[in-house]
Design an enzyme around this catalytic site. Sequence first.
Site, mmCIF file in Angstrom:
data_model
loop_
_atom_site.group_PDB
_atom_site.id
_atom_site.type_symbol
_atom_site.label_atom_id
_atom_site.label_comp_id
_atom_site.label_asym_id
_atom_site.label_seq_id
_atom_site.Cartn_x
_atom_site.Cartn_y
_atom_site.Cartn_z
ATOM 1 N N ASP A 215 7.506 8.188 -12.146
ATOM 2 C CA ASP A 215 7.853 7.973 -10.741
ATOM 3 C C ASP A 215 7.312 9.138 -9.925
ATOM 4 O O ASP A 215 6.652 10.038 -10.476
ATOM 5 C CB ASP A 215 9.373 7.818 -10.553
ATOM 6 C CG ASP A 215 9.715 6.921 -9.346
ATOM 7 O OD1 ASP A 215 9.522 7.368 -8.195
ATOM 8 O OD2 ASP A 215 10.144 5.773 -9.555
ATOM 9 N N GLY A 241 4.182 11.651 -10.840
ATOM 10 C CA GLY A 241 2.809 11.469 -10.381
ATOM 11 C C GLY A 241 2.722 10.403 -9.306
ATOM 12 O O GLY A 241 3.739 9.985 -8.745
ATOM 13 N N ASP A 242 1.489 9.981 -9.066
ATOM 14 C CA ASP A 242 1.225 8.991 -8.019
ATOM 15 C C ASP A 242 0.514 7.812 -8.680
ATOM 16 O O ASP A 242 -0.607 7.967 -9.183
ATOM 17 C CB ASP A 242 0.322 9.641 -6.952
ATOM 18 C CG ASP A 242 -0.057 8.686 -5.843
ATOM 19 O OD1 ASP A 242 0.280 7.482 -5.935
ATOM 20 O OD2 ASP A 242 -0.699 9.143 -4.878
ATOM 21 N N PHE A 243 1.163 6.661 -8.700
ATOM 22 C CA PHE A 243 0.557 5.545 -9.436
ATOM 23 C C PHE A 243 -0.694 4.993 -8.772
ATOM 24 O O PHE A 243 -1.403 4.187 -9.357
ATOM 25 C CB PHE A 243 1.569 4.456 -9.813
ATOM 26 C CG PHE A 243 2.454 3.887 -8.722
ATOM 27 C CD1 PHE A 243 1.988 3.594 -7.454
ATOM 28 C CD2 PHE A 243 3.792 3.592 -9.025
ATOM 29 C CE1 PHE A 243 2.819 3.027 -6.483
ATOM 30 C CE2 PHE A 243 4.640 3.030 -8.057
ATOM 31 C CZ PHE A 243 4.143 2.748 -6.780
ATOM 32 N N HIS A 261 6.310 -5.504 -5.007
ATOM 33 C CA HIS A 261 6.762 -6.078 -3.738
ATOM 34 C C HIS A 261 6.808 -5.043 -2.596
ATOM 35 O O HIS A 261 6.938 -5.412 -1.440
ATOM 36 C CB HIS A 261 8.109 -6.815 -3.885
ATOM 37 C CG HIS A 261 9.315 -5.938 -3.994
ATOM 38 N ND1 HIS A 261 10.594 -6.433 -3.878
ATOM 39 C CD2 HIS A 261 9.459 -4.610 -4.218
ATOM 40 C CE1 HIS A 261 11.459 -5.449 -4.021
ATOM 41 N NE2 HIS A 261 10.799 -4.332 -4.224
HETATM 42 C C1 LIG Z 1 11.834 -0.441 -5.196
HETATM 43 S S1 LIG Z 1 11.848 0.957 -6.239
HETATM 44 C C2 LIG Z 1 12.077 0.208 -7.838
HETATM 45 C C3 LIG Z 1 12.759 1.138 -8.797
HETATM 46 C C4 LIG Z 1 13.052 0.529 -10.175
HETATM 47 N N1 LIG Z 1 11.838 0.125 -10.853
HETATM 48 C C5 LIG Z 1 13.992 -0.644 -10.037
HETATM 49 O O1 LIG Z 1 13.595 -1.746 -10.355
HETATM 50 O O2 LIG Z 1 15.133 -0.443 -9.631
HETATM 51 C C6 LIG Z 1 10.141 1.435 -6.267
HETATM 52 C C7 LIG Z 1 9.884 2.714 -7.067
HETATM 53 O O3 LIG Z 1 8.507 3.078 -6.941
HETATM 54 C C8 LIG Z 1 8.427 4.480 -6.815
HETATM 55 N N2 LIG Z 1 7.175 4.865 -6.150
HETATM 56 C C9 LIG Z 1 6.813 4.598 -4.874
HETATM 57 N N3 LIG Z 1 5.585 5.094 -4.619
HETATM 58 C C10 LIG Z 1 5.167 5.672 -5.768
HETATM 59 C C11 LIG Z 1 3.959 6.337 -6.134
HETATM 60 N N4 LIG Z 1 2.938 6.480 -5.259
HETATM 61 N N5 LIG Z 1 3.842 6.799 -7.404
HETATM 62 C C12 LIG Z 1 4.874 6.659 -8.286
HETATM 63 N N6 LIG Z 1 6.032 6.015 -8.000
HETATM 64 C C13 LIG Z 1 6.179 5.531 -6.757
HETATM 65 C C14 LIG Z 1 9.637 4.812 -5.969
HETATM 66 O O4 LIG Z 1 9.995 6.171 -6.038
HETATM 67 C C15 LIG Z 1 10.688 3.880 -6.542
HETATM 68 O O5 LIG Z 1 11.415 4.478 -7.598
#
Ligand SMILES: C[S@@+](CC[C@H](N)C(=O)[O-])C[C@H]1O[C@@H](n2cnc3c(N)ncnc32)[C@H](O)[C@@H]1O
Length: 350
Positions: A215, A241-243, A261
Site C-alpha cells: 500500500d 510504494g506506488d502501484f 474502482h
Molecule cells: C478503497 S481502498 C481498498 C482497501 C482494501 N483493499 C479493501 O478492500 O478494503 C484502496 C487502497 O488503495 C491504496 N492506494 C491508493 N493509491 C495507491 C498507490 N498509488 N499505491 C499503492 N496503494 C494505493 C489506498 O491506500 C487504499 O488502501
Amino acid sequence: MTTRSSEVRSELPQQDAASVLLDNYLELVDDSAVAILPHVLRLTVELGIADALADEALSAEEIATTVLADQDAISRLLRGLEALGVLERDGANRFRLTSAGARLRSGAPGGVRQSVVNTDSQLVWLHALETIRSGRSAFRGTLGADFFTHKDSDSQSDEAFLARSRERMLWLYPEFARTHDWTSSTTVLDIGGGNGAHLEHVLRQADHLRGVLFDRPGVVDGVRRAGLTGVLADRCELVGGDFFEGLPSGADTHLMSSVLHDWTDEQALRVLASSRAALAPGGTLLVVEMVVPQDGGWHPSIWSDLGMMVLTGGRERTLAEFADLFAAGGYTLTSVEPIAASPCSVLTAR
Ligand SMILES: C[S@@+](CC[C@H](N)C(=O)[O-])C[C@H]1O[C@@H](n2cnc3c(N)ncnc32)[C@H](O)[C@@H]1O
C-alpha cells in the site's frame, strides 16, 4: 469464461427497498428537512446513542444523561430516529435499536459507523455539480487535492478512511476468503491492501500461504507502527510504494479488492500493467469488486459508482467493461463468481 447467472445480483437491497426509501425521503423533503438524513445518522454515532443502546433500552432522560445532551433536543432527535426506523420504543417509553439501527454500533456485524461519520464525502457531494459538468471528481475542488493525495497529507482523514475500508471489508469479503480455493497459491500480494484486514482473513484460511501487503508508504508505516499480530506477524511482509510505478515481483497470486474502482480506465490500466509485470508466470489475478448490471435495475454498485465518480474520479464497471479492461491490461478474464451475502464478485484473470 465461466459466470454464475446471479453474478451481478446481490441478495441485499432490492428495487422495492430503494423505492420505499425514495418515497419516505420525498415525503420528508421541505426546505429544512432536505439535508437531514445523513446528519441524524451521524449524530446517532457521534453522540454515542447507538453504543449507549447497544445492550439495553433507555428512556429519553437516561439517554440525555448518558450522552450529555440537552433534554428537549435529544427527545426530538430520538423521535426523528424512531420515525426513520433507527430506533423503536417499548411500552415503558424506552428506546432500543432496530436491526438497522444496530449497524451504527461499534463493532457491529455489517457496521456502517465509519461511513456515516465521514464528513469529507458529505462535503465533497455539496460540490458534485462540478463533477456532472466536467466529468471530473469534485474532491480536489473541495479539499484542495485529489483523493489519495489528500489522504497522504492528512493523517486523520487517512485513518478515518482506512477504518472505514476495514469496516466495509468486514461485511463485504469474509465469505470470499473462506470459500475461495487457495490450494494452488503460495504467495498472495494484496495490492492496495489497506491495513491488512482482508489479507489477514485470507492467510487464516490456509496455513501454507504467505502474504505481501502493499500500500502507500504512509499506510504501511502505520500498519508497522501499530504492530502486526497473528498470521500477519507470522507470514506477511509489508511493502510500501506506488502501484502506478511498480509492484514487488514473485507472488503467484495478486489480490486487488476495491482498488480498480478508485480509478479511471486509463489509471486502472497502469495498475494492471504493474501487476502483469510483477506476477509470477502462470499466476492468477483476483479482483474483488461490485459488477454493475448490464440491464438497469437496482444494485448497490450503481450508488457506489456515483460515489466513485464524485470522490475519486473512478467508476464501477459492468462485466463487459471489466473484460475489455483486463484484455487491454494484458489479462484474460476467466471467471466471475458472486460472493455470498455481499454485493461484490470475484473476477479471476490470467
Ligand atoms: C478503497 S481502498 C481498498 C482497501 C482494501 N483493499 C479493501 O478492500 O478494503 C484502496 C487502497 O488503495 C491504496 N492506494 C491508493 N493509491 C495507491 C498507490 N498509488 N499505491 C499503492 N496503494 C494505493 C489506498 O491506500 C487504499 O488502501
